[in-house]
Design a protein around this motif. Structure first.
Motif, PDB file in Angstrom:
ATOM      1  N   UNK A  41     -12.729   4.916  -3.079  1.00  0.00           N
ATOM      2  CA  UNK A  41     -11.535   4.489  -3.818  1.00  0.00           C
ATOM      3  C   UNK A  41     -10.267   5.046  -3.188  1.00  0.00           C
ATOM      4  N   UNK A  42     -10.272   6.325  -2.824  1.00  0.00           N
ATOM      5  CA  UNK A  42      -9.109   6.908  -2.173  1.00  0.00           C
ATOM      6  C   UNK A  42      -8.767   6.195  -0.881  1.00  0.00           C
ATOM      7  N   UNK A  43      -9.779   5.923  -0.078  1.00  0.00           N
ATOM      8  CA  UNK A  43      -9.586   5.206   1.182  1.00  0.00           C
ATOM      9  C   UNK A  43      -9.007   3.811   0.934  1.00  0.00           C
ATOM     10  N   UNK A  44      -9.502   3.133  -0.092  1.00  0.00           N
ATOM     11  CA  UNK A  44      -8.993   1.791  -0.395  1.00  0.00           C
ATOM     12  C   UNK A  44      -7.552   1.853  -0.907  1.00  0.00           C
ATOM     13  N   UNK A  45      -7.210   2.869  -1.681  1.00  0.00           N
ATOM     14  CA  UNK A  45      -5.825   3.028  -2.134  1.00  0.00           C
ATOM     15  C   UNK A  45      -4.890   3.246  -0.944  1.00  0.00           C
ATOM     16  N   UNK A  46      -5.335   4.042   0.026  1.00  0.00           N
ATOM     17  CA  UNK A  46      -4.548   4.254   1.244  1.00  0.00           C
ATOM     18  C   UNK A  46      -4.422   2.940   2.017  1.00  0.00           C
ATOM     19  N   UNK A  47      -5.520   2.220   2.143  1.00  0.00           N
ATOM     20  CA  UNK A  47      -5.509   0.941   2.861  1.00  0.00           C
ATOM     21  C   UNK A  47      -4.548  -0.045   2.220  1.00  0.00           C
ATOM     22  N   UNK A  48      -4.596  -0.171   0.904  1.00  0.00           N
ATOM     23  CA  UNK A  48      -3.710  -1.106   0.206  1.00  0.00           C
ATOM     24  C   UNK A  48      -2.245  -0.691   0.349  1.00  0.00           C
ATOM     25  N   UNK A  49      -1.986   0.617   0.352  1.00  0.00           N
ATOM     26  CA  UNK A  49      -0.625   1.111   0.570  1.00  0.00           C
ATOM     27  C   UNK A  49      -0.146   0.721   1.961  1.00  0.00           C
TER      28      UNK A  49
END
Length: 135
Positions: free
Chosen positions: A85-93
């Motif tokens: 989830x953290x990685x995906x939040x960074x990716x979306x940012x």
């Protein structure tokens, strides 16, 4: 199913809850409603992760959308950590600011996480809390 989205407004209560439920709450003013409110008001890129409507992750950034994006808060509820989830939040940012360099200061407990997902460590960082400290 976890939904990722850009949100213009997140309630202070939801923000506080995800901070408390993550290790980031240890370093944020979780008992200062006004400060949390200002953090949300002035963060101009907020990416959230929700599970059936419940906020379980947040990436709060300050950005000019072209040169730099400072990801100032990345919090994932401990019950949802180690699920990407953290990685995906960074990716979306990063997808919302593709030309900007994404910058963050790691929480002590997360120092080893960021290199594992492909981020590069820099040693050049300085902090000033009080203007009186300037010489």
């Amino acid at each position: 199913m976890i939904i990722y989205q850009i949100e213009k407004t997140v309630s202070v209560e939801e923000f506080r809850e995800v901070l408390v439920n993550s290790t980031l709450g240890e370093r944020r003013p979780i008992n200062n409603h006004e400060t949390l409110s200002k953090m949300l008001e002035h963060g101009n890129l907020i990416v959230t992760a929700r599970d059936n409507g419940k906020l379980i992750g947040i990436a709060r950034s300050l950005t000019d959308f072209n040169y730099c994006t400072y990801l100032s808060d990345l919090a994932v509820d401990e019950n949802y950590q180690k699920m990407g989830i953290g990685k995906e939040l960074i990716k979306q940012t990063k997808l919302k600011t593709p030309n900007a360099k994404l910058i963050l200061l790691s929480a002590p407990k997360a120092v080893e996480y960021y290199p594992k997902i492909g981020m590069i460590k820099w040693d050049q960082c300085y902090v000033l809390d009080n203007v009186e400290d300037l010489k």
